[in-house]
Design a protein around this motif. Structure first.
Motif, PDB file in Angstrom:
ATOM      1  N   PRO A 116       0.695  -0.920   0.000  1.00 48.67           N
ATOM      2  CA  PRO A 116       0.060  -0.488   0.187  1.00 48.67           C
ATOM      3  C   PRO A 116       0.647   1.379  -0.088  1.00 48.67           C
ATOM      4  CG  PRO A 116      -0.134  -1.098   1.797  1.00 48.67           C
ATOM      5  CD  PRO A 116       0.491  -1.690   1.480  1.00 48.67           C
ATOM      6  N   SER A 117       0.417   2.121  -1.165  1.00 52.32           N
ATOM      7  CA  SER A 117       0.786   3.571  -1.359  1.00 52.32           C
ATOM      8  C   SER A 117       1.095   4.695   0.333  1.00 52.32           C
ATOM      9  CB  SER A 117       1.111   4.200  -2.540  1.00 52.32           C
ATOM     10  OG  SER A 117      -0.172   4.298  -2.850  1.00 52.32           O
ATOM     11  N   ASP A 118      -0.325   4.410   0.715  1.00 53.49           N
ATOM     12  CA  ASP A 118      -0.283   5.152   1.581  1.00 53.49           C
ATOM     13  C   ASP A 118      -0.107   4.400   3.729  1.00 53.49           C
ATOM     14  OD1 ASP A 118      -2.110   3.522   0.873  1.00 53.49           O
ATOM     15  OD2 ASP A 118      -3.712   4.840   1.737  1.00 53.49           O
ATOM     16  N   GLY A 119       0.715   3.229   3.183  1.00 49.33           N
ATOM     17  CA  GLY A 119       0.153   2.534   4.582  1.00 49.33           C
ATOM     18  C   GLY A 119       1.376   2.263   5.578  1.00 49.33           C
ATOM     19  N   GLU A 138       3.109  -0.501  -5.766  1.00 44.28           N
ATOM     20  CA  GLU A 138       2.806   0.613  -4.662  1.00 44.28           C
ATOM     21  C   GLU A 138       1.306   0.867  -5.285  1.00 44.28           C
ATOM     22  OE1 GLU A 138       4.229   3.805  -3.083  1.00 44.28           O
ATOM     23  OE2 GLU A 138       6.595   2.883  -2.534  1.00 44.28           O
ATOM     24  N   ALA A 139       0.241   0.279  -4.443  1.00 42.16           N
ATOM     25  CA  ALA A 139      -1.237   0.741  -4.448  1.00 42.16           C
ATOM     26  C   ALA A 139      -2.184   1.472  -3.440  1.00 42.16           C
ATOM     27  CB  ALA A 139      -1.994  -0.495  -4.993  1.00 42.16           C
ATOM     28  N   PRO A 140      -2.265   2.708  -3.943  1.00 40.76           N
ATOM     29  CA  PRO A 140      -3.061   3.058  -3.019  1.00 40.76           C
ATOM     30  C   PRO A 140      -4.183   2.812  -2.541  1.00 40.76           C
ATOM     31  CG  PRO A 140      -3.823   4.279  -4.952  1.00 40.76           C
ATOM     32  CD  PRO A 140      -3.334   3.670  -5.311  1.00 40.76           C
ATOM     33  N   GLY A 143      -7.465   2.389  -3.391  1.00 39.04           N
ATOM     34  CA  GLY A 143      -8.124   2.042  -5.292  1.00 39.04           C
ATOM     35  C   GLY A 143      -7.187   3.437  -5.912  1.00 39.04           C
ATOM     36  N   PRO A 144      -7.442   3.236  -7.149  1.00 41.05           N
ATOM     37  CA  PRO A 144      -8.696   1.970  -8.251  1.00 41.05           C
ATOM     38  C   PRO A 144      -7.443   1.205  -8.416  1.00 41.05           C
ATOM     39  CG  PRO A 144      -7.543   3.230  -9.654  1.00 41.05           C
ATOM     40  CD  PRO A 144      -7.218   4.360  -8.179  1.00 41.05           C
ATOM     41  N   TRP A 145      -8.246  -0.648  -8.069  1.00 37.30           N
ATOM     42  CA  TRP A 145      -7.593  -1.829  -8.276  1.00 37.30           C
ATOM     43  C   TRP A 145      -7.657  -2.328  -9.396  1.00 37.30           C
ATOM     44  CZ3 TRP A 145      -4.045  -3.776  -4.099  1.00 37.30           C
ATOM     45  CH2 TRP A 145      -3.892  -3.244  -2.901  1.00 37.30           C
ATOM     46  N   GLY A 152       1.641 -11.004 -12.020  1.00 38.27           N
ATOM     47  CA  GLY A 152       3.450 -11.408 -11.702  1.00 38.27           C
ATOM     48  C   GLY A 152       3.337 -11.556 -10.043  1.00 38.27           C
ATOM     49  N   ALA A 153       2.267 -10.781  -9.239  1.00 36.14           N
ATOM     50  CA  ALA A 153       2.532 -10.472  -7.779  1.00 36.14           C
ATOM     51  C   ALA A 153       2.963 -11.926  -7.163  1.00 36.14           C
ATOM     52  CB  ALA A 153       1.149  -9.676  -7.750  1.00 36.14           C
ATOM     53  N   VAL A 154       3.820 -12.221  -6.452  1.00 38.59           N
ATOM     54  CA  VAL A 154       3.493 -13.193  -5.787  1.00 38.59           C
ATOM     55  C   VAL A 154       2.893 -12.971  -4.447  1.00 38.59           C
ATOM     56  CG1 VAL A 154       5.266 -14.449  -4.421  1.00 38.59           C
ATOM     57  CG2 VAL A 154       5.749 -13.738  -6.983  1.00 38.59           C
ATOM     58  N   LEU A 155       3.191 -11.543  -4.087  1.00 37.67           N
ATOM     59  CA  LEU A 155       2.384 -11.205  -2.693  1.00 37.67           C
ATOM     60  C   LEU A 155       1.680  -9.980  -2.875  1.00 37.67           C
ATOM     61  CD1 LEU A 155       2.308 -11.686   0.931  1.00 37.67           C
ATOM     62  CD2 LEU A 155       4.127 -11.162   1.042  1.00 37.67           C
ATOM     63  N   VAL A 156       0.238 -10.246  -2.010  1.00 44.64           N
ATOM     64  CA  VAL A 156       0.028  -8.216  -2.119  1.00 44.64           C
ATOM     65  C   VAL A 156      -0.273  -8.210  -0.623  1.00 44.64           C
ATOM     66  CG1 VAL A 156      -2.131  -7.151  -2.762  1.00 44.64           C
ATOM     67  CG2 VAL A 156      -1.160  -8.367  -4.681  1.00 44.64           C
ATOM     68  N   LEU A 157      -0.101  -6.446  -0.301  1.00 47.38           N
ATOM     69  CA  LEU A 157       0.219  -6.837   1.413  1.00 47.38           C
ATOM     70  C   LEU A 157      -0.895  -5.452   1.375  1.00 47.38           C
ATOM     71  CD1 LEU A 157       0.780  -6.585   4.112  1.00 47.38           C
ATOM     72  CD2 LEU A 157       2.515  -4.999   3.859  1.00 47.38           C
ATOM     73  N   LEU A 158      -1.786  -6.038   2.235  1.00 52.08           N
ATOM     74  CA  LEU A 158      -3.480  -4.798   2.062  1.00 52.08           C
ATOM     75  C   LEU A 158      -3.393  -4.320   3.353  1.00 52.08           C
ATOM     76  CD1 LEU A 158      -5.739  -6.917   0.702  1.00 52.08           C
ATOM     77  CD2 LEU A 158      -4.658  -5.297  -0.785  1.00 52.08           C
ATOM     78  N   GLU A 159      -3.356  -2.902   3.879  1.00 52.88           N
ATOM     79  CA  GLU A 159      -2.937  -2.319   5.387  1.00 52.88           C
ATOM     80  C   GLU A 159      -4.673  -1.963   5.466  1.00 52.88           C
ATOM     81  OE1 GLU A 159       0.431  -0.644   7.023  1.00 52.88           O
ATOM     82  OE2 GLU A 159      -1.026   0.451   7.198  1.00 52.88           O
ATOM     83  N   THR A 160      -5.641  -2.113   6.214  1.00 48.22           N
ATOM     84  CA  THR A 160      -6.773  -1.635   6.489  1.00 48.22           C
ATOM     85  C   THR A 160      -7.316  -1.542   7.383  1.00 48.22           C
ATOM     86  OG1 THR A 160      -9.427  -2.056   5.487  1.00 48.22           O
ATOM     87  CG2 THR A 160      -7.805  -4.124   5.055  1.00 48.22           C
ATOM     88  N   PRO A 161      -8.196  -0.713   8.075  1.00 49.74           N
ATOM     89  CA  PRO A 161      -7.680   0.852   7.809  1.00 49.74           C
ATOM     90  C   PRO A 161      -6.739   0.597   7.966  1.00 49.74           C
ATOM     91  CG  PRO A 161      -9.162   0.779   9.846  1.00 49.74           C
ATOM     92  CD  PRO A 161      -8.925  -1.014   9.459  1.00 49.74           C
TER      93      PRO A 161
END
Ligand SMILES: *Cc1c(COP(=O)(O)O)cnc(C)c1O
Length: 389
Positions: A116-119, A138-140, A143-145, A152-161
């Motif tokens: 996450p670009s904002d994590g 990096e992704a906000p 989104g937009p997702w 090609g991603a092996v791992l997606v890390l989300l941070e929510t909230p």
């Protein structure tokens, strides 16, 4: 095991069994407590010993042999958090130790990681400087997702909230899409805690968290954990912990277990206070950009209400500038200037001073367990005289 299924972490004779029909308060009080044995202490203390008695003939079969490899106090906290997260938990000496161990175990040179670009800023910084050979996208959180994020991603890390902006993303939807693209999904659940959100039940593969925050809740211990559904991944994380030596202190682990017992009570008061503070702030002339996922008009509320079980005590808002923040903090008697969040004491942090990509006057407010009326009156009084030009 399919997404959403609970991993049975009970059935260990060392610990009292939890009933999954019990509510959060009961589960917090009883999770990780030792099975009742007449004459044994009701509350087990921390086990500090670095050595354990071995079978004299070397036959093996000991549960613990050496303090870097295993410790009964770690197991008690892992049992407790595992019950609440619904998976297999491995504790680490800090949130960053938990996250970086997970990334080291899962990623190889040439792999692609989505962050996450904002994590939490230290995760991006560590990936940029220490994770050589892994490409980071990096992704906000909001989104937009788009589909190419997962390519090609092996791992997606989300941070929510997300911390500090308090944006929310749809875990179920993103886990489904990431898994379909062949990527695993880890969710940083620090802000929500296991009582606020259960990412494994929403389809995520991994939960990571800094238990330094609300889970321990008393601002006196650093700790973190990873909870997973997959038994082999849990073993790999334990092995990495043993070999790297990045292990939690037994006393700190015990403090976290002690704090966890009141998590339900603390979160209830914090959420009640957060709602009252949000009501006081939302049309105040000094305040703009109020964010709290529990607030019905928050842009993230619809998704948050769908996937979160309750809302915590962390709010975000903007004052006109850094000087207005200084005046606010000087005048308040109950809001301490401090970084970190989730503790008993109400604290606020001007995140731009640490380099977060937020406006100069943006404050992250961590609402504590003070009386609601006292806190609201104090915050109102401290904002007097501040307004936008
Ligand atoms: C604090 C925090 C971390 C890092 O945890 P430490 O215990 O300080 O190492 C990671 N993620 C989030 C969202 C955090 O708030």
């Amino acid at each position: 095991m399919s997404a959403g299924e609970r991993v049975p972490v009970g059935g260990n004779p060392e610990f009292a069994d939890l009933d999954h029909a019990w509510g959060d308060g009961t589960r917090c009080v009883h999770a990780g407590q030792h099975a009742a044995v007449p004459g044994e202490p009701l509350v087990a203390g921390p086990v500090l010993s670095t050595q354990y008695h071995l079978s004299p003939g070397g036959e093996g079969g000991e549960t613990d042999v050496y303090g870097r490899a295993g410790n009964p106090t770690w197991r008690a906290l892992e049992q407790a958090i595992g019950e609440l997260d619904g998976g297999r938990c491995v504790v680490f000496p800090s949130g960053m130790a938990a996250i970086t161990t997970l990334l080291r175990v899962l990623l190889r040179p040439g792999d692609r990681l989505v962050l996450p670009s904002d994590g939490y800023f230290a995760v991006r910084e560590w990936a940029r400087t220490e994770l050589s050979g892994v490409s980071v996208r990096e992704a906000p959180t909001a989104g937009p997702w788009t589909e190419d994020v997962f390519d090609g991603a092996v791992l997606v890390l989300l941070e929510t909230p997300s911390n500090p902006g308090l944006d929310v993303c749809d875990i179920r939807e993103l886990a489904r899409r990431a898994n379909a693209a062949g990527a695993m999904v880890a969710v940083d659940n620090t802000t929500a805690t296991p009582l606020g959100q259960r990412p494994l039940e929403l389809g995520a593969d991994v939960v990571i968290a800094s238990d330094t925050k609300a889970l321990s809740g008393h601002s006196d211990v650093l700790l973190g954990h990873v909870t997973v559904r997959d038994a082999d991944l849990a073993d790999a994380l334990r092995r990495a912990r043993t070999l790297s030596g990045a292990i939690p202190g037994p006393f700190e682990t015990w403090l976290a277990l002690r704090g966890l017992g009141t998590l339900d009570l603390r979160l209830a008061r914090q959420a009640e206070n957060a709602r009252a503070v949000a009501e006081a702030l939302h049309d105040h002339p000094a305040v703009r950009g109020l964010r709290w996922p529990g607030w019905e008009s928050d842009p993230a509320h619809a998704v948050a209400a769908r996937q979160m079980r309750r809302f915590g005590g962390v709010l975000g808002f903007e004052l006109p500038d850094a000087d207005a923040v200084r005046r606010f903090l000087e005048r308040s008697r109950l809001v301490g200037a401090a970084t970190s969040f989730g503790g008993l004491h109400t604290t606020a942090d001007r995140r731009a001073r640490w380099g977060d990509p937020v406006p100069e006057g943006f404050l992250r407010l961590s609402v504590g367990c003070e009386d609601t009326a006292d806190l609201v009156a104090d915050i109102r009084a401290a904002l007097d005289g501040i307004s936008w030009p």
